[in-house]
Design a protein around this motif. Structure first.
Motif, PDB file in Angstrom:
ATOM      1  N   ARG A 223       0.837  -1.202   0.000  1.00 38.53           N
ATOM      2  CA  ARG A 223       0.000   0.000   0.000  1.00 38.53           C
ATOM      3  C   ARG A 223       0.869   1.248   0.000  1.00 38.53           C
ATOM      4  N   LEU A 224       1.921   1.211   0.820  1.00 36.61           N
ATOM      5  CA  LEU A 224       2.809   2.374   0.922  1.00 36.61           C
ATOM      6  C   LEU A 224       3.495   2.642  -0.416  1.00 36.61           C
ATOM      7  N   GLU A 225       3.896   1.573  -1.095  1.00 37.09           N
ATOM      8  CA  GLU A 225       4.542   1.760  -2.396  1.00 37.09           C
ATOM      9  C   GLU A 225       3.582   2.433  -3.367  1.00 37.09           C
ATOM     10  N   VAL A 226       2.380   1.908  -3.435  1.00 36.95           N
ATOM     11  CA  VAL A 226       1.388   2.471  -4.356  1.00 36.95           C
ATOM     12  C   VAL A 226       1.128   3.939  -4.021  1.00 36.95           C
ATOM     13  N   TYR A 227       0.969   4.212  -2.726  1.00 35.91           N
ATOM     14  CA  TYR A 227       0.671   5.584  -2.330  1.00 35.91           C
ATOM     15  C   TYR A 227       1.846   6.515  -2.629  1.00 35.91           C
ATOM     16  N   THR A 228       3.066   6.039  -2.356  1.00 37.92           N
ATOM     17  CA  THR A 228       4.250   6.865  -2.618  1.00 37.92           C
ATOM     18  C   THR A 228       4.360   7.220  -4.087  1.00 37.92           C
ATOM     19  N   LYS A 229       4.159   6.228  -4.934  1.00 34.91           N
ATOM     20  CA  LYS A 229       4.230   6.493  -6.377  1.00 34.91           C
ATOM     21  C   LYS A 229       3.171   7.501  -6.799  1.00 34.91           C
ATOM     22  N   GLN A 230       1.973   7.292  -6.278  1.00 36.42           N
ATOM     23  CA  GLN A 230       0.863   8.185  -6.638  1.00 36.42           C
ATOM     24  C   GLN A 230       1.178   9.612  -6.206  1.00 36.42           C
ATOM     25  N   LEU A 231       1.668   9.727  -4.979  1.00 39.90           N
ATOM     26  CA  LEU A 231       2.019  11.035  -4.441  1.00 39.90           C
ATOM     27  C   LEU A 231       3.070  11.715  -5.316  1.00 39.90           C
ATOM     28  N   ALA A 232       4.064  10.944  -5.696  1.00 39.26           N
ATOM     29  CA  ALA A 232       5.131  11.507  -6.523  1.00 39.26           C
ATOM     30  C   ALA A 232       4.571  11.995  -7.851  1.00 39.26           C
ATOM     31  N   HIS A 233       3.672  11.234  -8.420  1.00 38.09           N
ATOM     32  CA  HIS A 233       3.105  11.641  -9.709  1.00 38.09           C
ATOM     33  C   HIS A 233       2.321  12.936  -9.574  1.00 38.09           C
ATOM     34  N   VAL A 234       1.530  13.019  -8.524  1.00 36.45           N
ATOM     35  CA  VAL A 234       0.746  14.240  -8.316  1.00 36.45           C
ATOM     36  C   VAL A 234       1.668  15.441  -8.167  1.00 36.45           C
ATOM     37  N   VAL A 235       2.688  15.288  -7.294  1.00 38.93           N
ATOM     38  CA  VAL A 235       3.590  16.402  -7.037  1.00 38.93           C
ATOM     39  C   VAL A 235       4.335  16.801  -8.305  1.00 38.93           C
ATOM     40  N   MET A 236       4.802  15.799  -9.038  1.00 37.63           N
ATOM     41  CA  MET A 236       5.609  16.118 -10.223  1.00 37.63           C
ATOM     42  C   MET A 236       4.760  16.674 -11.354  1.00 37.63           C
ATOM     43  N   ASP A 237       3.555  16.168 -11.483  1.00 40.26           N
ATOM     44  CA  ASP A 237       2.654  16.731 -12.485  1.00 40.26           C
ATOM     45  C   ASP A 237       2.376  18.192 -12.167  1.00 40.26           C
TER      46      ASP A 237
END
Lengths: 257, 257
Positions: A223-237
DNA sequence: AGACTTTTAAATGTCTGACAAATGAAAATT
DNA sequence: AATTTTCATTTGTCAGACATTTAAAAGTCT
């Protein structure tokens, strides 16, 4: 030990290699004293500065330590995990930044390795690892924490998790993967909400480890991996959008008028 | 960059650290040329040999490369995985040999990490990885193969497996763990029967990967771990028994009479 | 004018010789 | 016997020199 003066590699590199091989092969054992610089210069038929350059190369790899004074000299160093870890972290960090590894790739590698430790950590973790994780979770909840400090605490939390597996080889390898990702993580601005979410997952992981529940630990890490990736995408977008809008801000405002 | 002449660390170590930090922080970018040795000596207020020792330290870590001649100098090096891997292997090997890590601990770490890659490799492996594994299995069947060559082929087989995950970060980390164990593996004398058993498991792994069967791949890797540990125990027990019987051989034979 | 050769300057690689600083052992002194 | 001093050894640093490599610049020939 054959040294070729015409070798393009350079004398000091060849000499360093010869001594390194001797250490690796076990011909030179831990705490054994190497000949003095003058003697080495004589043996290899080179000058002392050349020998010194070779020894500095080995010192940079923590293979030897030097001691001044009478009965000093260069000694084969006992390479500890604590000595080796910073080197691995430095190298791993540079590898990530210089080979434009995507955030997802680095993240995947990190969590894949960490999940591999999870079952062992669930089975073997001791009270002090749980204690560290509890303390770091509390730390992460502090309201005035900088993003960097939050990431540093995150690293400490996950290192405690890995240390729970009670396998120093794993701890060494994983520390490299986890700490090397810190600069990438530092690029993320953590909102209060995302921090709360991460802390919640950390707490779930802690509880799972307390219960020695390998399956749950693995799942929460996922779950943490999925959330971390998602967070990174949002921030970078968001960063990319801001950059692009900034580049064409004048036309935009004109259109808006 | 503050250099303290009285610091016990030594001038060249401090200067190397300052330049290293500049590279890691991104102040010096890849392929950027550092000032010449003479200019650096001037900037840091030290002599050229001291600067050279600092540069050799950085060269030993593959952080810079030097080029002779006009318009040559020291350049920030693009650190590739191929450059970094041998260093990681050297360090890992020494860590294992100098910290008397047990065979089981090293073996456990290695297979734990490798099993973590198995599902990804099953999903993503390409034809060329299977090709390498097939070739190495064939190699391992050669009757006149030395134990060392058998182990080297074993390493190549498992590296192909890991490469199948298509994640360079994982490949880098795993190569360190797998290759560092080679000296330990080389201590084992492989009988014809044990080789056949290992080859059979390798073949099972290959088939599982061909079928993209993650579960089977993981299970066969687990079998291999168990078998490897068992083999090591048998070999090492035999060696210990031989050594002990050798030490008391005379009394033994007397008793036998 | 263009292609080839030679020159040249800049940079690293190496050597020699020297002195400073640290350090532990041995000798001298109390 | 304990303490202090001396001393030899070894690393750390510096200064200056020469060799070697290298690519740009100048020169030369077609």
């Amino acid at each position: 030990m054959k040294i070729d003066p015409d070798n393009a590699a350079g004398l000091s590199a060849q000499i360093a290699g010869a001594i390194r091989d001797a250490i690796i092969s076990g011909a030179l054992i831990v705490d054994e004293r190497l000949p003095s610089e003058a003697e080495l210069a004589d043996q290899f038929n080179v000058s002392r500065p050349t020998i010194r350059e070779a020894l500095k190369r080995l010192a940079a790899q923590s293979l030897i330590r030097t001691q001044r004074g009478a009965f000093g000299g260069a000694f084969v160093r006992h390479l500890s995990y604590d000595d080796a870890r910073p080197q691995l972290v430095t190298t791993s960090t540079l590898l990530l930044s210089m080979n434009d590894v995507s955030f997802d790739t680095a993240c995947e590698a990190r969590f894949t390795l960490e999940r591999a430790c999870a079952p062992m950590s669930a089975a073997r973790r001791e009270a002090n690892q749980l204690e560290i994780m509890r303390a770091e979770i509390a730390q992460q909840g502090a309201v005035d924490l900088s993003d960097e400090a939050f990431c540093a605490s995150d690293v400490a939390f996950h290192r405690a998790l890995v240390d729970g597996a009670q396998n120093p080889v794993l701890s060494y390898q994983l520390a490299g993967a986890i700490e090397a990702m810190q600069p990438l993580m530092n690029m993320i601005t953590f909102t209060a909400r995302s921090r709360a979410e991460i802390i919640a997952i950390h707490t779930d992981i802690l509880v799972a480890l307390e219960n020695r529940d390998a399956t749950a630990t693995t799942e929460h890490l996922h779950r943490l991996e999925v959330y971390t990736k998602q967070l990174a995408h949002v921030v970078m977008d968001a960063k990319r959008a801001k950059r692009e809008s900034g580049a064409v801000s004048k036309p935009d405002t004109e259109v808006a008028h």
